[in-house]
Design a protein around this motif. Structure first.
Motif, mmCIF file in Angstrom:
data_model
loop_
_atom_site.group_PDB
_atom_site.id
_atom_site.type_symbol
_atom_site.label_atom_id
_atom_site.label_comp_id
_atom_site.label_asym_id
_atom_site.label_seq_id
_atom_site.Cartn_x
_atom_site.Cartn_y
_atom_site.Cartn_z
ATOM 1 N N ALA A 47 10.531 8.236 -2.581
ATOM 2 C CA ALA A 47 11.515 7.348 -1.976
ATOM 3 C C ALA A 47 12.858 7.631 -2.633
ATOM 4 C CB ALA A 47 11.120 5.888 -2.176
ATOM 5 N N ILE A 48 13.790 8.172 -1.871
ATOM 6 C CA ILE A 48 15.085 8.532 -2.455
ATOM 7 C C ILE A 48 16.224 8.013 -1.582
ATOM 8 C CG2 ILE A 48 14.113 10.609 -3.511
ATOM 9 C CD1 ILE A 48 15.624 12.243 -1.431
ATOM 10 N N PRO A 49 17.360 7.688 -2.189
ATOM 11 C CA PRO A 49 18.519 7.231 -1.425
ATOM 12 C C PRO A 49 19.517 8.364 -1.184
ATOM 13 C CG PRO A 49 18.865 6.741 -3.720
ATOM 14 C CD PRO A 49 17.554 7.489 -3.632
ATOM 15 N N ILE A 50 20.254 8.232 -0.131
ATOM 16 C CA ILE A 50 21.470 9.036 0.045
ATOM 17 C C ILE A 50 22.593 8.038 0.311
ATOM 18 C CG2 ILE A 50 22.725 10.576 1.590
ATOM 19 C CD1 ILE A 50 20.385 12.351 1.761
ATOM 20 N N THR A 51 23.590 8.061 -0.552
ATOM 21 C CA THR A 51 24.693 7.106 -0.456
ATOM 22 C C THR A 51 25.900 7.786 0.175
ATOM 23 O OG1 THR A 51 23.909 5.868 -2.373
ATOM 24 C CG2 THR A 51 26.216 5.556 -1.735
ATOM 25 N N TRP A 52 26.470 7.115 1.134
ATOM 26 C CA TRP A 52 27.638 7.631 1.849
ATOM 27 C C TRP A 52 28.854 6.800 1.441
ATOM 28 C CZ3 TRP A 52 26.365 11.820 4.841
ATOM 29 C CH2 TRP A 52 25.023 11.947 5.220
ATOM 30 N N ARG A 53 29.810 7.442 0.770
ATOM 31 C CA ARG A 53 31.024 6.768 0.346
ATOM 32 C C ARG A 53 32.232 7.609 0.722
ATOM 33 N NH1 ARG A 53 28.422 2.966 0.165
ATOM 34 N NH2 ARG A 53 27.747 1.672 -1.580
ATOM 35 N N LEU A 54 33.214 6.979 1.298
ATOM 36 C CA LEU A 54 34.440 7.674 1.686
ATOM 37 C C LEU A 54 35.341 7.825 0.461
ATOM 38 C CD1 LEU A 54 35.136 5.722 4.986
ATOM 39 C CD2 LEU A 54 34.322 8.083 4.797
ATOM 40 N N LYS A 55 36.070 8.932 0.409
ATOM 41 C CA LYS A 55 37.024 9.133 -0.675
ATOM 42 C C LYS A 55 38.173 8.153 -0.536
ATOM 43 C CE LYS A 55 36.022 14.057 -1.308
ATOM 44 N NZ LYS A 55 36.585 15.447 -1.294
ATOM 45 N N LYS A 56 38.509 7.540 -1.639
ATOM 46 C CA LYS A 56 39.605 6.559 -1.621
ATOM 47 C C LYS A 56 40.941 7.234 -1.825
ATOM 48 C CE LYS A 56 36.575 3.313 -1.121
ATOM 49 N NZ LYS A 56 36.406 2.622 0.168
ATOM 50 N N LEU B 132 11.792 7.703 2.853
ATOM 51 C CA LEU B 132 10.482 8.043 2.323
ATOM 52 C C LEU B 132 10.184 9.467 2.764
ATOM 53 C CD1 LEU B 132 7.913 7.083 0.844
ATOM 54 C CD2 LEU B 132 6.968 6.532 3.090
ATOM 55 N N LEU B 133 10.116 10.380 1.789
ATOM 56 C CA LEU B 133 9.881 11.790 2.084
ATOM 57 C C LEU B 133 8.439 12.163 1.774
ATOM 58 C CD1 LEU B 133 13.107 13.433 0.580
ATOM 59 C CD2 LEU B 133 12.743 12.504 2.878
ATOM 60 N N SER B 134 7.821 12.848 2.725
ATOM 61 C CA SER B 134 6.498 13.402 2.514
ATOM 62 C C SER B 134 6.659 14.866 2.117
ATOM 63 C CB SER B 134 5.673 13.289 3.803
ATOM 64 O OG SER B 134 4.426 13.915 3.666
ATOM 65 N N ASP C 236 0.832 -1.207 0.000
ATOM 66 C CA ASP C 236 0.000 0.000 0.000
ATOM 67 C C ASP C 236 0.866 1.257 0.000
ATOM 68 O OD1 ASP C 236 -2.291 -1.477 -0.050
ATOM 69 O OD2 ASP C 236 -2.664 -1.356 2.109
ATOM 70 N N GLU C 237 1.927 1.238 0.795
ATOM 71 C CA GLU C 237 2.812 2.399 0.858
ATOM 72 C C GLU C 237 3.543 2.602 -0.461
ATOM 73 O OE1 GLU C 237 4.123 2.742 5.516
ATOM 74 O OE2 GLU C 237 4.899 1.053 4.359
ATOM 75 N N LEU C 238 3.980 1.510 -1.076
ATOM 76 C CA LEU C 238 4.665 1.612 -2.358
ATOM 77 C C LEU C 238 3.739 2.189 -3.430
ATOM 78 C CD1 LEU C 238 6.751 -1.687 -2.537
ATOM 79 C CD2 LEU C 238 7.636 0.648 -2.635
ATOM 80 N N GLN C 239 2.459 1.827 -3.350
ATOM 81 C CA GLN C 239 1.501 2.338 -4.320
ATOM 82 C C GLN C 239 1.350 3.849 -4.188
ATOM 83 O OE1 GLN C 239 -2.418 0.611 -3.977
ATOM 84 N NE2 GLN C 239 -2.736 0.691 -6.183
ATOM 85 N N GLY C 240 1.548 4.354 -2.965
ATOM 86 C CA GLY C 240 1.423 5.782 -2.737
ATOM 87 C C GLY C 240 2.665 6.570 -3.128
ATOM 88 N N VAL C 241 3.763 5.874 -3.401
ATOM 89 C CA VAL C 241 4.994 6.550 -3.846
ATOM 90 C C VAL C 241 4.926 6.656 -5.352
ATOM 91 C CG1 VAL C 241 7.511 6.480 -3.878
ATOM 92 C CG2 VAL C 241 6.280 5.595 -1.907
ATOM 93 N N ARG C 242 4.533 7.812 -5.836
ATOM 94 C CA ARG C 242 4.270 7.925 -7.265
ATOM 95 C C ARG C 242 5.191 8.932 -7.936
ATOM 96 N NH1 ARG C 242 -1.619 10.861 -6.725
ATOM 97 N NH2 ARG C 242 -1.045 12.163 -4.977
ATOM 98 N N ASP C 243 5.162 8.881 -9.239
ATOM 99 C CA ASP C 243 5.962 9.796 -10.047
ATOM 100 C C ASP C 243 5.104 11.020 -10.341
ATOM 101 O OD1 ASP C 243 7.833 10.955 -11.598
ATOM 102 O OD2 ASP C 243 7.547 9.638 -13.335
ATOM 103 N N ASP C 244 5.058 11.946 -9.379
ATOM 104 C CA ASP C 244 4.214 13.119 -9.547
ATOM 105 C C ASP C 244 5.011 14.235 -10.235
ATOM 106 O OD1 ASP C 244 5.575 14.773 -7.542
ATOM 107 O OD2 ASP C 244 4.767 13.348 -6.103
#
Length: 235
Positions: free
Chosen positions: A226-235, A173-175, A136-144
């Protein structure tokens, strides 16, 4: 149905606590060698629900009195906009001398109190049993028709995560309201550490903005992304 594990609120909450007058001497006179730590489970609104004491030699009757004082007079203030997804939260509370205070200072007790209260770090991997979004929650995450505005800066890597060389990806999950502002944030896929998850939601709530809604029914707001934030250390 089994109770879902609570969400670790380290870095996501502060504690408001003023000891009861009847308990003040108990707190003040407590032996430093006991160094008790209290695990406080709180409801999603921050009101205490359960208190457990972690100490090897503190008298049972004293521990019971102090836990009752925390349950009665404490309030955990969760970062505004952070969502626990209906779960309880958990914090570790410790009394410390003002001169040795680490973490978040808490006003408590009489004027010129010789001690303060702090939230302790529960550890980076405890209480991280996040569940994926339901159908149900996934259905509410739409491409508006909104667009994420370019953020003014890259989120700062949490210092403690840098020291521990932690990496990972937090999915949030951002509102989002009609004006494009982020109203709430919920972690539904953990990076594996509360340090990075907390930093991701704080960044989203403080910095991220979407373009204002146009040509949509206000009754459909808020919209969810629904968006990601990726944390990567500089090599």
């Amino acid at each position: 149905m089994a109770e879902k594990p609570p969400v670790n609120l380290t870095s996501l909450a502060t504690l408001k606590f003023r000891p009861d007058e009847a308990r003040y001497d108990d707190w003040k006179g407590m032996s430093a060698s006991w160094d008790p730590e209290f695990l406080l489970t709180v409801r999603p609104d921050g009101t205490p629900k359960r208190c457990e004491i972690i100490a090897a030699n503190i008298p049972d009757d004293l521990g019971t009195r102090l836990c009752t004082d925390l349950l009665t007079n404490a309030k955990v203030e969760i970062w505004e906009g952070y969502s626990l997804g209906g779960r309880d939260g958990i914090v570790a509370v410790n009394k410390q001398p003002m001169t040795q205070l680490q973490g978040i200072p808490i006003a408590g007790g009489k004027t010129a109190s010789p001690f303060a209260f702090a939230l302790n770090d529960l550890g980076s991997t405890e209480y991280l049993d996040f569940e994926p979004l339901s159908a149900d929650e996934l259905q509410g995450v739409r491409d508006d028709p909104t667009k994420l505005k370019a953020p003014p800066y890259i989120p700062a890597y949490p210092r403690a995560a840098l020291r521990e060389k932690l990496e990972g990806s937090s999915r949030m999950l951002l509102s989002v309201g009609m004006d494009g502002s982020v109203q709430s944030c919920r972690i539904f896929e953990t990076s594996g550490t509360i340090l990075l998850d907390a930093a991701a939601c704080k960044y989203a709530l403080k910095v991220l903005e979407f373009e204002p809604m146009e040509g949509v029914d206000p009754a459909d707001a808020p919209f969810h992304h629904a968006i990601p934030i990726t944390w990567r250390l500089k090599k």
